[in-house]
Design a protein around this motif. Sequence first.
Motif, short mmCIF file in Angstrom:
data_model
loop_
_atom_site.label_atom_id
_atom_site.label_comp_id
_atom_site.label_asym_id
_atom_site.label_seq_id
_atom_site.Cartn_x
_atom_site.Cartn_y
_atom_site.Cartn_z
N SER A 389 73.31 49.55 -18.91
CA SER A 389 72.98 49.51 -20.12
C SER A 389 73.85 48.44 -20.65
N GLU A 390 73.63 47.68 -22.02
CA GLU A 390 74.17 46.70 -22.73
C GLU A 390 75.79 47.11 -22.93
N CYS A 392 77.64 49.14 -21.05
CA CYS A 392 78.38 49.04 -19.82
C CYS A 392 78.65 47.53 -19.60
N HIS A 393 77.72 46.63 -19.96
CA HIS A 393 78.13 45.08 -19.61
C HIS A 393 79.48 44.96 -20.45
N ASP A 394 79.18 45.34 -21.55
CA ASP A 394 80.35 44.91 -22.55
C ASP A 394 81.60 45.57 -22.16
N TRP A 395 81.72 46.84 -21.66
CA TRP A 395 82.80 47.58 -21.11
C TRP A 395 83.42 46.96 -20.03
N ILE A 396 82.51 46.48 -18.94
CA ILE A 396 82.89 45.73 -17.81
C ILE A 396 83.69 44.23 -18.33
N TRP A 397 82.95 43.66 -19.33
CA TRP A 397 83.62 42.39 -19.36
C TRP A 397 85.04 42.62 -20.22
N ALA A 398 85.13 43.64 -21.05
CA ALA A 398 86.36 43.78 -21.73
C ALA A 398 87.42 44.52 -21.06
N ARG A 399 87.13 45.16 -20.09
CA ARG A 399 88.38 46.13 -19.43
C ARG A 399 88.38 45.38 -17.91
N CYS A 400 87.60 44.61 -17.36
CA CYS A 400 87.82 43.80 -16.27
C CYS A 400 88.51 42.33 -16.61
N PRO A 401 89.30 41.72 -15.14
CA PRO A 401 89.92 40.48 -15.85
C PRO A 401 88.83 39.36 -15.90
N LYS A 402 89.38 38.33 -16.68
CA LYS A 402 88.62 37.01 -16.70
C LYS A 402 88.65 36.32 -15.42
N VAL A 403 87.72 35.47 -15.21
CA VAL A 403 87.78 34.82 -13.89
C VAL A 403 87.47 33.25 -14.40
N ASP A 404 88.45 32.57 -13.88
CA ASP A 404 88.68 31.05 -14.55
C ASP A 404 88.53 31.05 -15.94
N LEU A 430 74.14 31.22 -12.63
CA LEU A 430 73.00 31.36 -14.06
C LEU A 430 73.89 31.86 -15.05
N PRO A 431 73.51 32.04 -16.33
CA PRO A 431 74.13 32.55 -17.31
C PRO A 431 74.16 33.83 -17.30
N GLN A 432 75.07 34.79 -17.84
CA GLN A 432 74.68 36.21 -17.86
C GLN A 432 74.40 36.61 -19.47
N GLU A 433 73.46 37.66 -19.52
CA GLU A 433 73.25 38.08 -20.68
C GLU A 433 73.30 39.72 -20.48
N ARG A 434 73.79 40.34 -21.45
CA ARG A 434 74.06 41.92 -21.29
C ARG A 434 72.67 42.44 -21.27
N GLY A 435 72.76 43.25 -20.43
CA GLY A 435 71.41 44.12 -20.12
C GLY A 435 70.31 43.53 -19.58
N VAL A 436 70.53 42.49 -18.83
CA VAL A 436 69.52 41.61 -18.09
C VAL A 436 70.04 41.50 -16.92
N MET A 437 69.01 41.38 -15.81
CA MET A 437 69.35 40.94 -14.50
C MET A 437 69.10 39.22 -14.62
N GLN A 438 69.60 38.64 -13.58
CA GLN A 438 69.72 37.30 -13.83
C GLN A 438 68.48 36.59 -13.38
N CYS A 439 67.89 37.20 -12.30
CA CYS A 439 66.95 36.16 -11.68
C CYS A 439 65.78 37.18 -10.68
N ARG A 440 64.91 36.66 -10.17
CA ARG A 440 64.22 37.22 -9.07
C ARG A 440 64.71 36.55 -7.73
N TRP A 441 65.13 37.45 -6.75
CA TRP A 441 65.85 36.94 -5.48
C TRP A 441 64.79 36.11 -4.81
N LEU A 442 65.46 35.22 -3.98
CA LEU A 442 64.78 34.37 -3.12
C LEU A 442 63.76 34.90 -2.01
N GLY A 443 62.71 34.50 -1.94
CA GLY A 443 61.80 35.02 -0.94
C GLY A 443 60.92 36.27 -1.33
#
Length: 470
Positions: A389-390, A392-404, A430-443
């Motif tokens: 869910s959106e 949960c995206h927000d929760w992960i970004w708020a509660r997990c460490p920043k990377v670079d 690729l850019p991240q968007e809450r509640g959205v998977m980023q891409c179709r996998w190769l192949g």
Amino acid sequence: MSSLPEPRLAAYQRWLAEQRGLRFADYEALWRWSVDDLPGFWSSIWDYFAIESPTPYQAVLDAERMPGARWFDGAQVNLARHVFRHAAAADAAGHPAIVFADEAMLARGELQTVGWPELRRQVARFAAALRAMGVQRGDRVCALLPNTPQTAAVFLAVASIGAIWSICSPDMGPVAVLDRFRQIEPTVLVACDGYTWGGVDYDRRDHVDQLLAELPTVRHSVRGARIAELLAGDAAVEPAFEPEWLPFDHPLWIVYSSGTTGLPKPIVHGQGGILVEFLKGTLHNNLGPSVETGDRFHWFSTTGWIMWNAQMAGLLAGSTIAIFDGSPGGPSKAPDWSTLWRFAGLSRCTFFGAGAAFFASCLKADVQPMQVADLSALRAVGSTGSPLSEECHDWIWARCPKVDGRDIWIDAISGGTDFAGAFVGGNPMLPQERGVMQCRWLGAKVEAWSEDGRPLVDAVGELVCTRPMP
């Protein structure tokens, strides 16, 4: 200047430019090529990962049939052989194959480490024991085992000799297990005496007795402490380890559908198909040899979920895999949804994956991961099993460490047991968007279709894959 290793997809694209003269303006163009030129794409995966075969393949894809496509006809492979190609370099650099804790070990702050040479020795010893039992190529070896390093070693031993693996989690009742194993007529059963979940010990010896009584094809059983004995072998004897060369489509394992409409349906995956699909998946999950990246890959799973199988992809990549055996919610009488986060800190995970429902439980329980564990090594969070869910995206970004200095990368994927892979998922470039998977996998030529078979965009439809995959 980023402190992170180069993304695996970036390294692959650079290789395509240097070795194939292929350059793409963006990921969409790369994906389009991967599904338009199936032989070109899948042969590039074969070459990029330097897959070995004593005989050349005659064609990447002989005919585009679904089902019935034949891939890499003439090639011979072995998944276990490819896994141990990484052993010498990783061990020399001090990177183990597996780090592990169960509930009791985590409570004590203890971590078991299994080095690559030791894992190889265990696999060779158990493979030799299976051969001594008369197990041959194509025989089914079934297991009722928890998620431990022993289980990984037994699986690799089975794969190395060309037998076919199938596993159920020991929390499953005997009827559910028999509904699965009866259909495939196993020759050998490898089973634990019991397991621990949520601080409670469960004895499974009576269940195993029932399985053996009702599986008439089983000629040999390996139970309880005997598993460790066979993995340890005779210290004075070092069995040769020479995984068999197998046809590309030789069965690797049998998994099962959910059984919601009748008996669970056995699903057979081939050695070669899993090898190339899992290696491709390491590009999207951004996993590389630990000797290059320092990767430690954890995806929480019991042995009854396809993500246990997917965890083996870490070993294929040469990554250290981090295994936890126990309840992600802590003790049954006093739930603690910080349990897995403490394991992530103890094991120094760089990639932490779990089902979306786990993250929803953490959000509801207001878990503070960085207050209970040192997560400074963490640089990616994976999710699957249901939509993340959106919130949960927000929760992960708020509660997990920043990377670079940026929000941690969330690798949300969707695939299936049917092919042990993902159709859509992550891409760290690729850019991240809450509640959205980023891409179709190769192949993976996936689209959403209407009921009358028309492709849909920005509308709800049936997910379909319109071209074959290995």
